[in-house]
Design an enzyme around this catalytic site. Structure first.
Site, PDB file in Angstrom:
ATOM      1  N   GLU A  65       0.833  -1.207   0.000  1.00 45.11           N
ATOM      2  CA  GLU A  65       0.000   0.000   0.000  1.00 45.11           C
ATOM      3  C   GLU A  65       0.865   1.254   0.000  1.00 45.11           C
ATOM      4  O   GLU A  65       2.091   1.184   0.149  1.00 45.11           O
ATOM      5  CB  GLU A  65      -0.940  -0.034   1.215  1.00 45.11           C
ATOM      6  CG  GLU A  65      -1.875  -1.241   1.147  1.00 45.11           C
ATOM      7  CD  GLU A  65      -2.877  -1.311   2.294  1.00 45.11           C
ATOM      8  OE1 GLU A  65      -2.747  -0.547   3.267  1.00 45.11           O
ATOM      9  OE2 GLU A  65      -3.789  -2.153   2.188  1.00 45.11           O
ATOM     10  N   CYS A  74      -2.561  -4.953  -5.157  1.00 47.71           N
ATOM     11  CA  CYS A  74      -2.968  -6.200  -4.510  1.00 47.71           C
ATOM     12  C   CYS A  74      -1.847  -7.240  -4.585  1.00 47.71           C
ATOM     13  O   CYS A  74      -1.028  -7.236  -5.522  1.00 47.71           O
ATOM     14  CB  CYS A  74      -4.178  -6.792  -5.226  1.00 47.71           C
ATOM     15  SG  CYS A  74      -5.670  -5.823  -5.113  1.00 47.71           S
ATOM     16  N   GLU A  76      -2.032 -10.303  -5.459  1.00 45.90           N
ATOM     17  CA  GLU A  76      -2.103 -11.115  -6.679  1.00 45.90           C
ATOM     18  C   GLU A  76      -1.332 -10.476  -7.821  1.00 45.90           C
ATOM     19  O   GLU A  76      -0.569 -11.122  -8.532  1.00 45.90           O
ATOM     20  CB  GLU A  76      -3.564 -11.285  -7.136  1.00 45.90           C
ATOM     21  CG  GLU A  76      -4.447 -12.068  -6.194  1.00 45.90           C
ATOM     22  CD  GLU A  76      -5.135 -11.207  -5.155  1.00 45.90           C
ATOM     23  OE1 GLU A  76      -4.524 -10.226  -4.658  1.00 45.90           O
ATOM     24  OE2 GLU A  76      -6.290 -11.516  -4.822  1.00 45.90           O
TER      25      GLU A  76
HETATM   26  N1  THU Z   1      -6.219  -6.843  -1.548  1.00 52.47           N
HETATM   27  C1  THU Z   1      -5.417  -7.803  -2.087  1.00 52.47           C
HETATM   28  O1  THU Z   1      -4.177  -7.722  -1.992  1.00 52.47           O
HETATM   29  N2  THU Z   1      -5.998  -8.845  -2.726  1.00 52.47           N
HETATM   30  C2  THU Z   1      -7.345  -9.032  -2.817  1.00 52.47           C
HETATM   31  O2  THU Z   1      -7.773 -10.033  -3.389  1.00 52.47           O
HETATM   32  C3  THU Z   1      -8.274  -8.071  -2.240  1.00 52.47           C
HETATM   33  C4  THU Z   1      -7.663  -6.852  -1.651  1.00 52.47           C
HETATM   34  C5  THU Z   1      -5.589  -5.751  -0.813  1.00 52.47           C
HETATM   35  C6  THU Z   1      -5.659  -4.404  -1.429  1.00 52.47           C
HETATM   36  C7  THU Z   1      -5.495  -3.515  -0.210  1.00 52.47           C
HETATM   37  O3  THU Z   1      -4.128  -3.402   0.100  1.00 52.47           O
HETATM   38  C8  THU Z   1      -6.163  -4.304   0.904  1.00 52.47           C
HETATM   39  O4  THU Z   1      -6.200  -5.651   0.450  1.00 52.47           O
HETATM   40  C9  THU Z   1      -7.560  -3.847   1.251  1.00 52.47           C
HETATM   41  O5  THU Z   1      -8.345  -3.757   0.140  1.00 52.47           O
END
Ligand code: THU
Length: 159
Positions: A65, A74, A76
């Protein structure tokens, strides 16, 4: 005239990793470990991902983040883009995703779109495994099942 159309997707739910292939168990364990490396001070929602390549190598990712919110990424996509950047010739066989929540993690639309395109690019399905804090697993044998009617237009040159 109109027609109602429907699309069916299927996945398998496991109440533990016991029945999974050992390669998938390892991949999920790595995704879980990767969640510990997340940089998620704003959401406090760490996510881990691990990608399995054709050559047996694994590439990990965790969500990263930033205080300028849209700049984060994310888990993934961190893992998938890292695999694409470092091992462009290797096919991606599977991706495992973990979040320390009782509710099963479910990849966002952007990550699904990225999985879909890599799947198309390599001409081989990408298996997707999701795991929650209870160790329950959802298994999809192709990532396109996670994004029916995904964006497929690829004729940008002709305009
Ligand atoms: N996030 C992921 O890394 N993968 C997901 O499948 C859903 C959301 C992260 C994005 C952000 O840093 C945090 O989770 C909250 O949304």
């Amino acid at each position: 005239m109109s027609k109602v159309k429907s699309i069916q997707i299927s996945y398998i739910e496991y109440d533990s990793t016991k029945e999974l292939k050992s390669i998938h168990k390892t991949l999920l364990a790595n995704a879980k470990e990767m969640a510990e490396q997340a940089y998620a001070p704003y959401s406090n929602f760490p996510v881990g991902a691990a990608v399995l390549l054709d050559n047996g190598k694994e590439v990990g990712g965790s969500n990263q983040e930033n205080r300028a919110f849209p700049s984060g990424l994310c888990a993934e996509r961190v893992a998938l883009f890292s695999a694409g950047a470092n091992f462009p010739k290797q096919k991606i066989l599977a991706i495992a995703i973990y979040a320390n929540t009782e509710e099963q993690i479910s990849p966002c639309g952007s990550c699904r779109q990225v999985m879909l395109e890599y799947e198309e690019k390599q001409g081989k399905d990408i298996e997707v495994l999701l795991m929650n804090s209870k160790g329950e697993v959802r298994y999809f044998d192709k990532s396109s099942h996670l994004l029916p009617l995904g964006f497929k237009f690829d004729n940008f040159q002709s305009k």
